[in-house]
Write a protein that holds these residues in place. Structure first.
Motif, mmCIF file in Angstrom:
data_model
loop_
_atom_site.group_PDB
_atom_site.id
_atom_site.type_symbol
_atom_site.label_atom_id
_atom_site.label_comp_id
_atom_site.label_asym_id
_atom_site.label_seq_id
_atom_site.Cartn_x
_atom_site.Cartn_y
_atom_site.Cartn_z
ATOM 1 N N SER A 146 -29.741 -19.516 14.716
ATOM 2 C CA SER A 146 -29.234 -18.226 15.200
ATOM 3 C C SER A 146 -29.747 -17.078 14.331
ATOM 4 N N ASP A 147 -29.578 -15.860 14.836
ATOM 5 C CA ASP A 147 -30.001 -14.660 14.091
ATOM 6 C C ASP A 147 -29.216 -14.527 12.780
ATOM 7 N N ALA A 148 -27.921 -14.870 12.830
ATOM 8 C CA ALA A 148 -27.090 -14.768 11.623
ATOM 9 C C ALA A 148 -27.588 -15.722 10.544
ATOM 10 N N GLU A 149 -27.940 -16.943 10.921
ATOM 11 C CA GLU A 149 -28.450 -17.932 9.951
ATOM 12 C C GLU A 149 -29.777 -17.474 9.352
ATOM 13 N N ARG A 150 -30.656 -16.875 10.210
ATOM 14 C CA ARG A 150 -31.937 -16.360 9.691
ATOM 15 C C ARG A 150 -31.703 -15.220 8.715
ATOM 16 N N LEU A 151 -30.737 -14.374 9.024
ATOM 17 C CA LEU A 151 -30.432 -13.246 8.134
ATOM 18 C C LEU A 151 -29.960 -13.754 6.765
ATOM 19 N N VAL A 152 -29.098 -14.777 6.759
ATOM 20 C CA VAL A 152 -28.607 -15.363 5.507
ATOM 21 C C VAL A 152 -29.772 -15.914 4.693
ATOM 22 N N CYS A 153 -30.667 -16.634 5.359
ATOM 23 C CA CYS A 153 -31.837 -17.217 4.664
ATOM 24 C C CYS A 153 -32.723 -16.125 4.069
ATOM 25 N N LEU A 189 -13.127 -20.099 -8.564
ATOM 26 C CA LEU A 189 -12.306 -20.413 -7.387
ATOM 27 C C LEU A 189 -12.925 -19.827 -6.121
ATOM 28 N N SER A 190 -13.468 -18.622 -6.238
ATOM 29 C CA SER A 190 -14.145 -17.997 -5.098
ATOM 30 C C SER A 190 -15.309 -18.865 -4.626
ATOM 31 N N PHE A 191 -16.063 -19.396 -5.569
ATOM 32 C CA PHE A 191 -17.196 -20.277 -5.235
ATOM 33 C C PHE A 191 -16.699 -21.520 -4.504
ATOM 34 N N GLU A 192 -15.646 -22.161 -5.019
ATOM 35 C CA GLU A 192 -15.140 -23.402 -4.414
ATOM 36 C C GLU A 192 -14.617 -23.144 -2.999
ATOM 37 N N VAL A 193 -13.883 -22.050 -2.825
ATOM 38 C CA VAL A 193 -13.315 -21.744 -1.506
ATOM 39 C C VAL A 193 -14.419 -21.428 -0.506
ATOM 40 N N ASN A 194 -15.358 -20.581 -0.888
ATOM 41 C CA ASN A 194 -16.396 -20.141 0.057
ATOM 42 C C ASN A 194 -17.430 -21.225 0.355
ATOM 43 N N MET A 195 -17.606 -22.167 -0.560
ATOM 44 C CA MET A 195 -18.486 -23.299 -0.266
ATOM 45 C C MET A 195 -17.847 -24.217 0.778
ATOM 46 N N ARG A 196 -16.538 -24.234 0.830
ATOM 47 C CA ARG A 196 -15.852 -25.098 1.797
ATOM 48 C C ARG A 196 -15.685 -24.416 3.154
ATOM 49 N N LYS A 197 -15.753 -23.086 3.219
ATOM 50 C CA LYS A 197 -15.421 -22.413 4.487
ATOM 51 C C LYS A 197 -16.429 -22.649 5.621
ATOM 52 N N PRO A 198 -17.722 -22.736 5.521
ATOM 53 C CA PRO A 198 -18.585 -22.282 4.423
ATOM 54 C C PRO A 198 -19.032 -20.845 4.674
ATOM 55 N N LYS A 199 -18.945 -20.043 3.608
ATOM 56 C CA LYS A 199 -19.422 -18.656 3.650
ATOM 57 C C LYS A 199 -20.485 -18.546 2.556
ATOM 58 N N ILE A 200 -21.725 -18.770 2.942
ATOM 59 C CA ILE A 200 -22.810 -18.932 1.969
ATOM 60 C C ILE A 200 -23.028 -17.675 1.140
ATOM 61 N N LEU A 201 -23.031 -16.515 1.794
ATOM 62 C CA LEU A 201 -23.309 -15.279 1.055
ATOM 63 C C LEU A 201 -22.165 -14.937 0.081
ATOM 64 N N LEU A 202 -20.922 -15.219 0.476
ATOM 65 C CA LEU A 202 -19.797 -14.976 -0.435
ATOM 66 C C LEU A 202 -19.841 -15.945 -1.618
ATOM 67 N N ALA A 203 -20.266 -17.181 -1.354
ATOM 68 C CA ALA A 203 -20.428 -18.148 -2.446
ATOM 69 C C ALA A 203 -21.536 -17.687 -3.390
ATOM 70 N N PHE A 204 -22.611 -17.119 -2.822
ATOM 71 C CA PHE A 204 -23.715 -16.612 -3.651
ATOM 72 C C PHE A 204 -23.249 -15.420 -4.492
ATOM 73 N N GLN A 205 -22.408 -14.582 -3.899
ATOM 74 C CA GLN A 205 -21.843 -13.451 -4.654
ATOM 75 C C GLN A 205 -21.023 -13.965 -5.846
ATOM 76 N N ALA A 206 -20.265 -15.043 -5.633
ATOM 77 C CA ALA A 206 -19.481 -15.639 -6.719
ATOM 78 C C ALA A 206 -20.404 -16.162 -7.826
ATOM 79 N N VAL A 207 -21.518 -16.783 -7.440
ATOM 80 C CA VAL A 207 -22.495 -17.294 -8.427
ATOM 81 C C VAL A 207 -23.060 -16.143 -9.252
#
Length: 895
Positions: free
Chosen positions: A726-733, A676-694
Motif C-alpha cells: 500500500s501507499d502507507a507502507e511505501r511511505l513508511v519505508c 515502554l513506548s518502543f515495546e508498545v508500538n512494536m506490538r501494535k505495530p506502529k513502526i514510525l512511533l517505535a522508530f521515534q522511541a529508538v
C-alpha cells in the motif's frame, strides 16, 4: 428565581434554595414536593429537587428530574445553572462549563454563575476565558476586593504579569491611606509581597526593591520580607548588602542550607557542580571555620565543608563531625554521610577513619588521641556505622559480621535489626530480611515507621498476605483494607503491585497500579476548592505555586512507577491473553476422565477456600463497622477485588497507550518512558512511533545496553518485513530509508557489524556483553554457543580498597540475576544457566535466588523469626517466636 409562582409557592422555593445551602436536604425535599403538588411541571422546582437528591446520593433520580426541569423551562438560567452544578459534582467540568455559558446567555450579569464559571475555568486552565470572566465580575462588583485580586491573578496565570501589576496598583489606588485595619493586615501583607514577586518576574528589579522598602511597615511576614529582599539584592548584583542580609538570616536559622548557599554566591564562592580551585577551597574553609565559631550548635556549618574539602583536611573535618554524633548516638549519621561516597576518593578516607575509630574504641575505650573514656554505647554506634559503610560498598559478609557484633553488644536497639534487615535485602536474602524486619517490629509494636518498613520487606519477599495483615494494624477500625486506599498509601500499593506482577497475578497487580493513578486524579480534583479559598484568604504566592505544582503533578516518581507498572501488565496480557470460558471448555474436553475429575476437585477446593476467606473478611468488616453509637457504617463493596474485570479488555495496547501518553508528556527525559513506548508500538505495530522511541533512546543514552537492544531489534524487524504494497507502507519505508543515515551506529554497517562494534566499546561491562549476546542470538539463532560464550567470558574484576577487609567486585546482584534469566528463558541453555548460577553464588553467598551457601534457603537461618502479641496488635503471623522478638527475654538482660 421562582418568579412564575404565586407568593406562597415562591416563598417555598426560596426555602428549597436555603435548605440546599444549609444542607437541610429533607426539609428542602418536603418544600419541593409541596410546590410540585400544585405545579407538577415547574422546571426550576424540578431542577432544585434533583439537585437536592444528588446531595442525598440518589444520582439517577437527580439527573432525571433536572433534565425534565430543563425540558420544561429551557429559558430558565436556574435550570441551566443547576444542570451545571450536577455535572460539576460528577467532575464533568467541560459539560458544566457549557451549562454555565447557556445560563449566562439568559442572565449575563448573574454573579453566582460567573463565579462558578471562573472556578471551573481555573481548574481546566482555560486561561483566556478565566481572564474574561474575572473582568466581567470586576465590572459588576468593583467594590469587592476578591474581584480585583482574582482579575490580577488571572492575568498572571495567562502570562501577562505586567497587566496584573497594573490591576493591583489600580486596586491600591482605591484604598485609604490608613488601610489596612488590624484584622486585615496579614492578608494585605500577602498581597504586597505577591505584587513584589510579580515585579521580580517581569524583570523590574529596581522597582520591586523600591516597592518592598516603601511598603515595609505594612508587611507583617518579616521572614518572607527578608528572603524577598535578599533575592532582589543578589539579582541586582548588590552582593555586599546581600551578604550582610544572609548573615542576618543565618542568625535566625543557622541550619538552613539555602542561606549558606546564598552567602557563598554573594562571596563568589559557589559552584553548581561542586568543583572548586585550591584557592577557592581555602577561602571556603576559612569562611566556614568562622561560621562554626559564630554558630556553634549548627550542624549545617560543620557538614557543608565535607562536600568541598579534600585529602587530609577532609579527613580532619569528617573526624570532627563524626565523633560527637557517635557519642550522642545519632542513627541517621550514615544517611548524612552517604552523598560523600559518590565523590572520588572520599569513601576510602571515610573507611580508614571509621575503622581507626572502631579499633581505638574497642582497645582503649576512647577515641584516637583522647584519654577520656567514651560511654559503652559509642562502640555500638561505631559498629553500626561500620556495618552500613560495608553495606554501601557491597561487602555484605563483612557488614553482617559487624552488625551481628553490634547486636551482641546491645541486643535492645531496634535500629540494629532494621539495619541488618536492609543489609540482607541488598545481599539478596529477601525472606530473611522480612523476618529480621518483623523482629524489629515486635520490639516496639507502637512504632508506625518500623511497622511500615516491615511491611515493605514482606512485600519485597512476595509475602503479600502477611504484609497486608501487618499493615492494617495501624489503620482505623472498620473496613481496614479500604482504609489503606482512602489514606492514599501509595508506597504500599506500588510495592503490592510489583509483588503481584512478579508472582504473575496480573489482575491484582493492575488493580494496585491503577489505584495509584486514581489517587493522582483525586489530587488534581482536590485543587478545585482552593481556587476560591486562596483568593479569599489572599495566600496568592502559595496559590500560584500550587497551580504550577499541579501542572507538573504527573511527573512525580510515584505516578511514573504506577503508569510504567500498568503498561508492563498490559504488555504481558497482550503477549499471553487470559483464556475465555469456551477455550477452557475446549481444553477440558481433551483431557482424560480421571484428569478431568482431579481438575474439578482442585477447582472446587479453590472455590471453597476463596468463599471461606470472603466470609471471614465480611464478618470482620461487619463487626468492625459498628460504631460506638451502635449504628452500622455501610461501605460500598468492591465488585472486583481480584482485578479480574480489568483483564477483560479487548485491546490491551490501547489501554497501555493511555498511560504511555501521560508518561511521554510528563516524563520525556527518562529512558523507561521510551523503552515502554518502543515495546508498545512494536506490538501494535506502529513502526514510525517505535522508530521515534529508538531515536529518543539514542538521544538520551546511546551507550545504554537497552538502547542498543531496541536499535538492533527495530532494524531486524524492519529488514524482515514483507515488501510494501500500500501507499502507507511505501511511505513508511521511504521515511526509514531517509532517516537511517542519521543514526551513526547503523550507517553503512550491517546489524552484525553494529553489534560487534558496540561490544568493542564495552568489553569490560557484563550488561553490555549480555546485550550483545542477546542480539547476536536474535540476528543469527545458530550462533547460540557464541552468545553464551560471550557472557561466560565476562570477568568480575575485583577492586581492593584502602583498609578494606575484602575486595569489591564490579558485578551487581540484580545484573547477575538478569543474566541468569536470559540464559534460561531467552537462550534456552539450562547447562549454561546452571554454571552461571554456581559462579555468581560465590560472589553473592547470601542470595536466595542464586542459592548461595550462606542464604536462608540453604541454612534456614532467620526464617523462624516472628512475634505473637494479640493484645498489642499481632498480625497473626505463623511460626515460632524468636529470641530477639520475644519481649519477655529482655527482663533478665544485663548491659
Amino acid at each position: 428565581m421562582g418568579a412564575s409562582l404565586p407568593p406562597k409557592e415562591a416563598n417555598l422555593f426560596k426555602l428549597i434554595v436555603k435548605s440546599y445551602e444549609t444542607k437541610q436536604y429533607k426539609k428542602g425535599l418536603k418544600a419541593a414536593d409541596a410546590i410540585l403538588k400544585k405545579f407538577p411541571e415547574h422546571g426550576e422546582t424540578l431542577s432544585m429537587k434533583g439537585l437536592t437528591l444528588n446531595c442525598m446520593d440518589r444520582k439517577p433520580e437527580a439527573y432525571e428530574l433536572v433534565r425534565l426541569g430543563l425540558k420544561n423551562d429551557l429559558k430558565s438560567h436556574v435550570c441551566w445553572h443547576v444542570y451545571g452544578l450536577l455535572y460539576r459534582s460528577d467532575r464533568e467540568y467541560r459539560e458544566a462549563i457549557k451549562c454555565y455559558r447557556n445560563a449566562l446567555r439568559i442572565d449575563p450579569d448573574n454573579i453566582e454563575i460567573l463565579r462558578d464559571l471562573s472556578l471551573l475555568q481555573a481548574q481546566m486552565r482555560d486561561l483566556a476565558g478565566f481572564v474574561e470572566t474575572r473582568q466581567r465580575l470586576l465590572s459588576l462588583k468593583p467594590n469587592h476586593r476578591m474581584n480585583w485580586i482574582g482579575f490580577a491573578v488571572s492575568h498572571h496565570l495567562n502570562l501577562n504579569a505586567s497587566k496584573a501589576i497594573d490591576i493591583l496598583e489600580a486596586y491600591e489606588g482605591t484604598l485609604e491611606d490608613d488601610y489596612p485595619p488590624d484584622n486585615e493586615r496579614g492578608e494585605h501583607s500577602e498581597m504586597l509581597l505577591y505584587k513584589v514577586s510579580l515585579l521580580e518576574d517581569c524583570g523590574s528589579l529596581e522597582r520591586a526593591h523600591e516597592e518592598l522598602q516603601r511598603k515595609e511597615i505594612k508587611i507583617v511576614d518579616r521572614l518572607s520580607y527578608k528572603e524577598q529582599e535578599v533575592s532582589l539584592l543578589v539579582k541586582l548584583n548588590r552582593l555586599e548588602e546581600a551578604a550582610k542580609l544572609y548573615r542576618m538570616l543565618l542568625s535566625m536559622n543557622p541550619d538552613n542550607y539555602k542561606y549558606y548557599e546564598g552567602l557563598q554566591k554573594c562571596l563568589g564562592l559557589y559552584s553548581e557542580k561542586g568543583q572548586y580551585s585550591v584557592n577557592e577551597i581555602e577561602q571556603l574553609d576559612a569562611l566556614y571555620k568562622s561560621l562554626q565559631q559564630e554558630y556553634k550548635w549548627s550542624s549545617a556549618a560543620k557538614r557543608i565543608p565535607l562536600d568541598f574539602l579534600q585529602g587530609e583536611k577532609f579527613r580532619e573535618a569528617a573526624d570532627n563531625y563524626i565523633r560527637p554524633l557517635l557519642t550522642k548516638g545519632v542513627p541517621s549519621l550514615f544517611s548524612d554521610l552517604s552523598p560523600l561516597y559518590d565523590q572520588p576518593g572520599k569513601a576510602d578516607i571515610l573507611e580508614k577513619l571509621i575503622l581507626d575509630l572502631e579499633d581505638s574504641i574497642s582497645k582503649t575505650g576512647g577515641y584516637p588521641g583522647k584519654t577520656e573514656k567514651e560511654p559503652p554505647c559509642t562502640f555500638m554506634w561505631t559498629l553500626f556505622l561500620v556495618a552500613q559503610h560495608y553495606d554501601r560498598r557491597s561487602q555484605f559478609s563483612t557488614a553482617l559480621e559487624k552488625i551481628d557484633e553490634a547486636i551482641n553488644h546491645t541486643p535492645t536497639v531496634i535500629d540494629l535489626y532494621s539495619a541488618k534487615s536492609r543489609i540482607l535485602k541488598h545481599a539478596g536474602d529477601l525472606k530473611a530480611a522480612a523476618a529480621l524486619a518483623d523482629e524489629a517490629r515486635c520490639m516496639d509494636l507502637a512504632d508506625r515507621y518500623i511497622n511500615s518498613e516491615c511491611v515493605k520487606r514482606m512485600l519485597q519477599a512476595d509475602q503479600v498476605t502477611l504484609a497486608e495483615k501487618t499493615a492494617v494494624l495501624f489503620t482505623k477500625d472498620g473496613d481496614q483494607h479500604n482504609n489503606l486506599y482512602d489514606m492514599q498509601c501509595m508506597w504500599y500499593e506500588l510495592a503490592s503491585g510489583e509483588s503481584y506482577f512478579r508472582q504473575g497475578d496480573l489482575g491484582r497487580s493492575l488493580k494496585k497500579f491503577l489505584a495509584v493513578e486514581k489517587h493522582y486524579a483525586d489530587i488534581t480534583e482536590d485543587q478545585f476548592d482552593f481556587h476560591s479559598y486562596c483568593l479569599r484568604k489572599m495566600t496568592l504566592r502559595t496559590y500560584v505555586e500550587m497551580l504550577k505544582f499541579q501542572d507538573r503533578l504527573h511527573s512525580q516518581s510515584y505516578f511514573q512507577k504506577a503508569a510504567a507498572g500498568a503498561i508492563r501488565c498490559y504488555i504481558k496480557l497482550f503477549d499471553a491473553p487470559s483464556k475465555s470460558a469456551t477455550e477452557e471448555d475446549e481444553e477440558m474436553s481433551k483431557l482424560l476422565p480421571s484428569q478431568k475429575k482431579k481438575l474439578r476437585q482442585k477447582q472446587r477446593k479453590a472455590e471453597a477456600r476463596a468463599k471461606k476467606e470472603a466470609e471471614s473478611k465480611s464478618e470482620e468488616t461487619t463487626t468492625s463497622n459498628v460504631s460506638k453509637s451502635g449504628k452500622k457504617q455501610v461501605k460500598a463493596v468492591d465488585p472486583d477485588p481480584n482485578g479480574e474485570k480489568l483483564l477483560q479488555v479487548e485491546d490491551p495496547m490501547m489501554e497501555a497507550t493511555k498511560y504511555l501518553k501521560l508518561l511521554q508528556k510528563n516524563s520525556a527525559d527518562t529512558l523507561e518512558t521510551h523503552l515502554l513506548s518502543f515495546e508498545v508500538n512494536m506490538r501494535k505495530p506502529k513502526i514510525l512511533l517505535a522508530f521515534q522511541a529508538v531515536k529518543n533512546l539514542l538521544r538520551l543514552d546511546a551507550e545504554n545496553p537497552d538502547s542498543h537492544r531496541c536499535l538492533i531489534r527495530f532494524f531486524s524487524k524492519v529488514s524482515s518485513m514483507p515488501a510494501p504494497v500500500s501507499d502507507a507502507e511505501r511511505l513508511v519505508c521511504n521515511v526509514l530509508e531517509a532517516e537511517r543515515p542519521s543514526i551513526s551506529q547503523v550507517h553503512e554497517k550491517s546489524l552484525m557489524d553494529a553489534n560487534m562494534s558496540f561490544l568493542k566499546k564495552h568489553e569490560a561491562s557484563l550488561m553490555h556483553r549480555t546485550a550483545v549476546a542477546e542480539m547476536l542470538h536474535l540476528l543469527e539463532p545458530n550462533k547460540k554457543s557464541e552468545a553464551v560464550k560471550l557472557i561466560e567470558e565476562s570477568s568480575n574484576d575485583m577492586i581492593s580498597t584502602n583498609g578494606a577487609l575484602g575486595r569489591i567486585g564490579q558485578w551487581k546482584l540484580k545484573d547477575c540475576i538478569a543474566v541468569h534469566k536470559l540464559l534460561e528463558n531467552v537462550l534456552h541453555d539450562n547447562d549454561a544457566a546452571s554454571r552461571w548460577k554456581t559462579r555468581c553464588a560465590e560472589y553473592f553467598p547470601h542470595s536466595v535466588y542464586l542459592e548461595g551457601s550462606q542464604s536462608s534457603a540453604v541454612s534456614n537461618a532467620y526464617l523462624n523469626t516472628s512475634c505473637e502479641n494479640s493484645e498489642n496488635g499481632s498480625a497473626n503471623h505463623t511460626g515460632s517466636v524468636s529470641i530477639n522478638g520475644n519481649l519477655e527475654t529482655f527482663k533478665d538482660l544485663k548491659i
